[in-house]
Design an enzyme around this catalytic site. Structure first.
Site, PDB file in Angstrom:
ATOM      1  N   CYS A   5      24.940  -3.120  74.856  1.00 53.89           N
ATOM      2  CA  CYS A   5      24.091  -2.473  75.867  1.00 53.89           C
ATOM      3  C   CYS A   5      24.123  -3.335  77.130  1.00 53.89           C
ATOM      4  CB  CYS A   5      22.658  -2.309  75.375  1.00 53.89           C
ATOM      5  SG  CYS A   5      21.546  -1.738  76.681  1.00 53.89           S
ATOM      6  N   CYS A   8      20.660  -4.690  78.260  1.00 52.31           N
ATOM      7  CA  CYS A   8      20.185  -5.762  77.374  1.00 52.31           C
ATOM      8  C   CYS A   8      20.846  -7.078  77.784  1.00 52.31           C
ATOM      9  CB  CYS A   8      20.518  -5.463  75.914  1.00 52.31           C
ATOM     10  SG  CYS A   8      19.354  -4.367  75.075  1.00 52.31           S
ATOM     11  N   ASP A  31      20.346  -2.733  92.001  1.00 51.72           N
ATOM     12  CA  ASP A  31      21.406  -1.852  91.497  1.00 51.72           C
ATOM     13  C   ASP A  31      22.745  -2.287  92.111  1.00 51.72           C
ATOM     14  OD1 ASP A  31      21.359   1.346  90.298  1.00 51.72           O
ATOM     15  OD2 ASP A  31      23.169   0.613  91.276  1.00 51.72           O
ATOM     16  N   ASN A  87      15.853   8.691  84.995  1.00 52.29           N
ATOM     17  CA  ASN A  87      16.717   9.682  84.363  1.00 52.29           C
ATOM     18  C   ASN A  87      16.622   9.495  82.852  1.00 52.29           C
ATOM     19  OD1 ASN A  87      17.679  10.661  86.869  1.00 52.29           O
ATOM     20  ND2 ASN A  87      19.105   8.942  86.990  1.00 52.29           N
ATOM     21  N   GLY A  93      20.742  13.361  83.290  1.00 49.80           N
ATOM     22  CA  GLY A  93      21.755  12.675  84.097  1.00 49.80           C
ATOM     23  C   GLY A  93      21.792  11.171  83.889  1.00 49.80           C
ATOM     24  N   HIS A  98      19.673   2.433  78.529  1.00 44.56           N
ATOM     25  CA  HIS A  98      18.594   1.452  78.377  1.00 44.56           C
ATOM     26  C   HIS A  98      17.599   1.841  79.461  1.00 44.56           C
ATOM     27  CE1 HIS A  98      17.214  -2.936  77.659  1.00 44.56           C
ATOM     28  NE2 HIS A  98      16.412  -2.448  78.603  1.00 44.56           N
ATOM     29  N   HIS A 100      15.311   2.591  82.389  1.00 43.68           N
ATOM     30  CA  HIS A 100      15.187   1.915  83.681  1.00 43.68           C
ATOM     31  C   HIS A 100      14.501   2.816  84.688  1.00 43.68           C
ATOM     32  CE1 HIS A 100      19.180   3.788  83.357  1.00 43.68           C
ATOM     33  NE2 HIS A 100      19.069   4.103  84.637  1.00 43.68           N
ATOM     34  N   HIS A 102      14.412   3.453  88.624  1.00 42.49           N
ATOM     35  CA  HIS A 102      15.036   3.180  89.926  1.00 42.49           C
ATOM     36  C   HIS A 102      13.934   3.107  90.979  1.00 42.49           C
ATOM     37  CE1 HIS A 102      19.272   4.477  88.842  1.00 42.49           C
ATOM     38  NE2 HIS A 102      18.629   5.172  87.936  1.00 42.49           N
TER      39      HIS A 102
HETATM   40  P1  AMP Z   1      21.293   6.113  85.509  1.00 43.51           P
HETATM   41  O1  AMP Z   1      22.274   7.120  86.046  1.00 43.51           O
HETATM   42  O2  AMP Z   1      19.864   6.469  85.795  1.00 43.51           O
HETATM   43  O3  AMP Z   1      21.544   5.778  84.068  1.00 43.51           O
HETATM   44  O4  AMP Z   1      21.520   4.805  86.370  1.00 43.51           O
HETATM   45  C1  AMP Z   1      22.414   3.802  86.041  1.00 43.51           C
HETATM   46  C2  AMP Z   1      22.461   2.848  87.205  1.00 43.51           C
HETATM   47  O5  AMP Z   1      22.926   1.602  86.754  1.00 43.51           O
HETATM   48  C3  AMP Z   1      23.371   3.283  88.352  1.00 43.51           C
HETATM   49  O6  AMP Z   1      22.590   3.426  89.552  1.00 43.51           O
HETATM   50  C4  AMP Z   1      24.367   2.136  88.458  1.00 43.51           C
HETATM   51  O7  AMP Z   1      24.731   1.846  89.783  1.00 43.51           O
HETATM   52  C5  AMP Z   1      23.612   0.986  87.807  1.00 43.51           C
HETATM   53  N1  AMP Z   1      24.431  -0.079  87.258  1.00 43.51           N
HETATM   54  C6  AMP Z   1      25.493   0.057  86.433  1.00 43.51           C
HETATM   55  N2  AMP Z   1      26.000  -1.140  86.111  1.00 43.51           N
HETATM   56  C7  AMP Z   1      25.231  -2.084  86.744  1.00 43.51           C
HETATM   57  C8  AMP Z   1      25.242  -3.505  86.812  1.00 43.51           C
HETATM   58  N3  AMP Z   1      26.147  -4.254  86.159  1.00 43.51           N
HETATM   59  N4  AMP Z   1      24.301  -4.119  87.575  1.00 43.51           N
HETATM   60  C9  AMP Z   1      23.391  -3.392  88.253  1.00 43.51           C
HETATM   61  N5  AMP Z   1      23.311  -2.043  88.209  1.00 43.51           N
HETATM   62  C10 AMP Z   1      24.228  -1.393  87.483  1.00 43.51           C
HETATM   63 ZN    ZN Z   2      19.540  -2.273  75.944  1.00 43.90          ZN
END
Ligand code: AMP
Ligand code: ZN
Length: 116
Positions: A5, A8, A31, A87, A93, A98, A100, A102
């Site tokens: 993950c 994680c 992000d 999301n 979407g 994990h 989160h 935004h």
């Molecule tokens: P979601 O579509 O809500 O699952 O959002 C996933 C978010 O994770 C996206 O906005 C990506 O830009 C962000 N993301 C993916 N990998 C990383 C990373 N290594 N560090 C920071 N953000 C990330």
């Molecule tokens: Zn996780």
């Protein structure tokens, strides 16, 4: 911690991130692919795939994450407000499974849903 993950690993410092906040339960970072001048992510350190996996036992943790949002937003200069997005599941979407929150702000934030 869940194997394989991404968030994680970020929460436990195994993958680098631009951290803005950390305590024993919660981690927040920028992000990697921001959609606005400020784009933060608030996550629980403990693995939870999405809001769909939460129940009453997570109320305190979720409250802590939500009330952290305006504090971090203000620290990033978002005095006029910000957008929060969660999301949940493939139907919502979600791409990283994990949980989160935004936090998005700065510049021009358009209405989220366009109506014709
Ligand atoms: P979601 O579509 O809500 O699952 O959002 C996933 C978010 O994770 C996206 O906005 C990506 O830009 C962000 N993301 C993916 N990998 C990383 C990373 N290594 N560090 C920071 N953000 C990330
Ligand atoms: Zn996780």
């Amino acid at each position: 911690m869940s194997d394989n993950c991404l968030f994680c690993k970020i929460a436990h410092g195994e993958i680098p991130s631009r951290k803005v906040y950390e305590d024993d339960e919660v981690f927040a970072f920028h992000d990697i692919n921001p959609v606005a001048p400020v784009h933060l992510m608030i996550i629980p350190k403990r693995h939870l795939a999405s809001l769909m996996e939460t129940d009453d036992s997570h109320a305190e943790l979720l409250g802590k994450m939500l009330t952290l949002a305006p504090k971090l937003a203000r620290e990033q200069g978002l005095e006029n407000g910000f957008r929060t997005v969660i999301n949940s599941g493939k139907g919502g979407g979600q791409e990283v499974f994990h949980l989160h929150i935004h936090i998005i702000g700065g510049g021009n934030i358009p209405p989220m849903v366009k109506r014709s």
